[in-house]
Design a protein around this motif. Sequence first.
Motif, short mmCIF file in Angstrom:
data_model
loop_
_atom_site.label_atom_id
_atom_site.label_comp_id
_atom_site.label_asym_id
_atom_site.label_seq_id
_atom_site.Cartn_x
_atom_site.Cartn_y
_atom_site.Cartn_z
N LEU A 1 17.67 60.35 -4.49
CA LEU A 1 16.28 59.86 -4.41
C LEU A 1 15.98 59.98 -2.64
O LEU A 1 16.91 59.38 -1.89
CB LEU A 1 16.14 58.33 -4.98
CG LEU A 1 15.90 58.14 -6.39
CD1 LEU A 1 16.01 56.80 -6.71
CD2 LEU A 1 14.61 58.81 -6.97
N PRO A 2 14.83 60.40 -2.50
CA PRO A 2 14.44 60.32 -1.02
C PRO A 2 13.95 59.04 -0.43
O PRO A 2 13.27 58.20 -1.41
CB PRO A 2 13.64 61.28 -0.84
CG PRO A 2 12.72 61.38 -2.24
CD PRO A 2 13.97 60.87 -3.02
N SER A 3 14.22 58.58 0.64
CA SER A 3 13.42 57.48 1.16
C SER A 3 12.03 57.92 1.40
O SER A 3 11.32 58.98 1.33
CB SER A 3 14.04 57.01 2.55
OG SER A 3 13.67 58.12 3.69
N GLU B 1 16.55 68.63 1.53
CA GLU B 1 16.23 68.30 2.91
C GLU B 1 15.91 66.71 2.70
O GLU B 1 16.34 66.20 3.66
CB GLU B 1 14.88 68.96 3.32
CG GLU B 1 14.48 68.72 4.64
CD GLU B 1 13.38 69.68 4.92
OE1 GLU B 1 12.88 69.16 6.17
OE2 GLU B 1 13.16 70.45 4.43
N VAL B 2 15.05 66.26 1.77
CA VAL B 2 14.63 64.87 1.86
C VAL B 2 15.82 63.96 1.61
O VAL B 2 15.79 62.66 1.78
CB VAL B 2 13.38 64.69 0.86
CG1 VAL B 2 12.22 65.33 1.20
CG2 VAL B 2 13.94 65.15 -0.58
N ASN B 3 16.89 64.34 1.06
CA ASN B 3 17.97 63.56 0.59
C ASN B 3 19.35 63.70 1.66
O ASN B 3 20.15 63.07 1.36
CB ASN B 3 18.66 63.90 -0.90
CG ASN B 3 17.70 63.31 -1.74
OD1 ASN B 3 17.38 62.10 -1.97
ND2 ASN B 3 17.12 64.32 -2.56
N ARG B 4 18.97 64.28 2.65
CA ARG B 4 19.88 64.63 3.84
C ARG B 4 20.13 63.50 4.68
O ARG B 4 19.02 63.17 5.07
CB ARG B 4 19.62 66.07 4.49
CG ARG B 4 20.96 66.22 5.44
CD ARG B 4 20.53 67.52 6.09
NE ARG B 4 20.57 68.64 5.35
CZ ARG B 4 19.13 69.39 5.32
NH1 ARG B 4 18.36 69.27 6.05
NH2 ARG B 4 19.06 70.46 4.65
N THR B 5 21.33 62.96 5.03
CA THR B 5 21.43 61.83 5.84
C THR B 5 22.41 62.32 6.87
O THR B 5 23.10 63.17 6.79
CB THR B 5 21.48 60.63 5.27
OG1 THR B 5 22.96 60.60 4.78
CG2 THR B 5 20.54 59.97 4.20
N VAL C 1 24.38 55.24 -2.12
CA VAL C 1 23.85 54.09 -1.57
C VAL C 1 22.59 54.38 -0.98
O VAL C 1 21.74 53.57 -1.23
CB VAL C 1 24.97 53.40 -0.67
CG1 VAL C 1 24.25 52.19 0.18
CG2 VAL C 1 26.16 53.35 -1.28
N TYR C 2 22.44 55.53 -0.12
CA TYR C 2 21.09 55.47 0.56
C TYR C 2 19.86 55.82 -0.78
O TYR C 2 18.71 55.30 -0.60
CB TYR C 2 21.08 56.72 1.35
CG TYR C 2 19.90 56.76 2.26
CD1 TYR C 2 19.86 55.74 3.36
CD2 TYR C 2 18.87 57.70 2.17
CE1 TYR C 2 18.84 55.79 4.12
CE2 TYR C 2 17.57 57.56 3.08
CZ TYR C 2 18.00 56.71 4.01
OH TYR C 2 16.67 56.74 4.96
N SER C 3 20.23 56.40 -1.88
CA SER C 3 19.35 56.16 -2.88
C SER C 3 19.11 55.16 -3.47
O SER C 3 17.96 54.97 -4.00
CB SER C 3 19.93 57.33 -4.08
OG SER C 3 20.07 58.62 -3.67
N MET C 4 20.09 54.32 -3.65
CA MET C 4 19.70 52.73 -4.00
C MET C 4 18.54 52.05 -2.81
O MET C 4 17.79 51.32 -3.33
CB MET C 4 20.97 52.01 -4.17
CG MET C 4 21.93 52.66 -5.29
SD MET C 4 20.95 52.65 -7.08
CE MET C 4 20.57 50.85 -6.97
N PHE C 5 19.05 52.30 -1.67
CA PHE C 5 17.97 52.05 -0.57
C PHE C 5 16.64 52.47 -0.89
O PHE C 5 15.75 51.75 -0.95
CB PHE C 5 18.36 52.47 0.65
CG PHE C 5 17.45 52.31 1.71
CD1 PHE C 5 17.40 51.03 2.44
CD2 PHE C 5 16.69 53.42 2.22
CE1 PHE C 5 16.32 50.95 3.38
CE2 PHE C 5 15.84 53.26 3.43
CZ PHE C 5 15.72 51.94 3.95
N ALA C 6 16.49 53.65 -1.28
CA ALA C 6 15.12 54.34 -1.70
C ALA C 6 14.51 53.56 -2.83
O ALA C 6 13.22 53.40 -2.67
CB ALA C 6 15.15 55.66 -1.75
#
Length: 277
Positions: A80-82, A68-72, A231-236
């Motif tokens: 990794l979640p934001s 759930e927390v890694n869903r975009t 990529v979103y994990s790197m953002f987090a």
Amino acid sequence: MFSMFSRPTEHIFDHTFQMSAALASGDAAHRDSILTLRLRRFVFAVVSLPLCAFISCVIISLCKDFEEVNRTHCKVYNFLPSISSSIGNNSPQTYIWRLGVAFHLTPRLILAFSYYGWYRKLDHNRWRYDSAYRRLCKCSLVFHIAEIACLAGLTFLSSSENFSIHEKSFIGFAICSWLYMVTTCMLFRMQKTKWLSTTRLKCWILSVFCMAVLGISYTYWRHNAYCEPYVYSMFALFEYITVLCNMAFHTTAAWDFKDYAVLVSSTKGLPGVEELL
């Protein structure tokens, strides 16, 4: 009375707090005090509250709500979640984070006003005659308080409850945090009497913070433009670095105020009480 004092070898502040606080010499204040807390320990306790809450929220999110927390919106794999996903959407993470920040906010205001008085003490002549120095001190205080206000906004209004205010609070937090770090580094480098021990450390933390903010901007843009995995994990990850840099920067107060203490004592016989209350 709520007060701050230094060891006998230090001079007292000149009206540090503009709230119900007064400054006294260590001997007079300590004699009538009913509570004394070394400011170094106070700083560590204040910073540890959001740090422990942040680490707990990320670990619980990874173990309990990983998918759930890694869903975009891109529907690609991330690991990794934001920060917003970690602290704002699931229980008990939301309550852990809000409790940690709630107990953190008021002591941060004490530190903000303590620094303001400390700058006056460090270079009293410059404070009296250099208007640019006074303005910079006041700007640093304003940025510090604005950072605290934005932290409260992004904490108590999650992205799922009010995305617009949460987003603006996060942006405001990043900008005010950066401005506070910049003005603080400028003030520390302006001290001609001595090179303060934490100056280089503060400047190094500021540099890492700036690079992490650039990383956040790039990865957020790339994630929305290309929807690539990880990529979103790197953002987090860059988000985590900015938060940890912010905490590390404020932790340096433990060395700046290593010879000071927060205390509660009688106001009888203490100078300047009438003017401040």
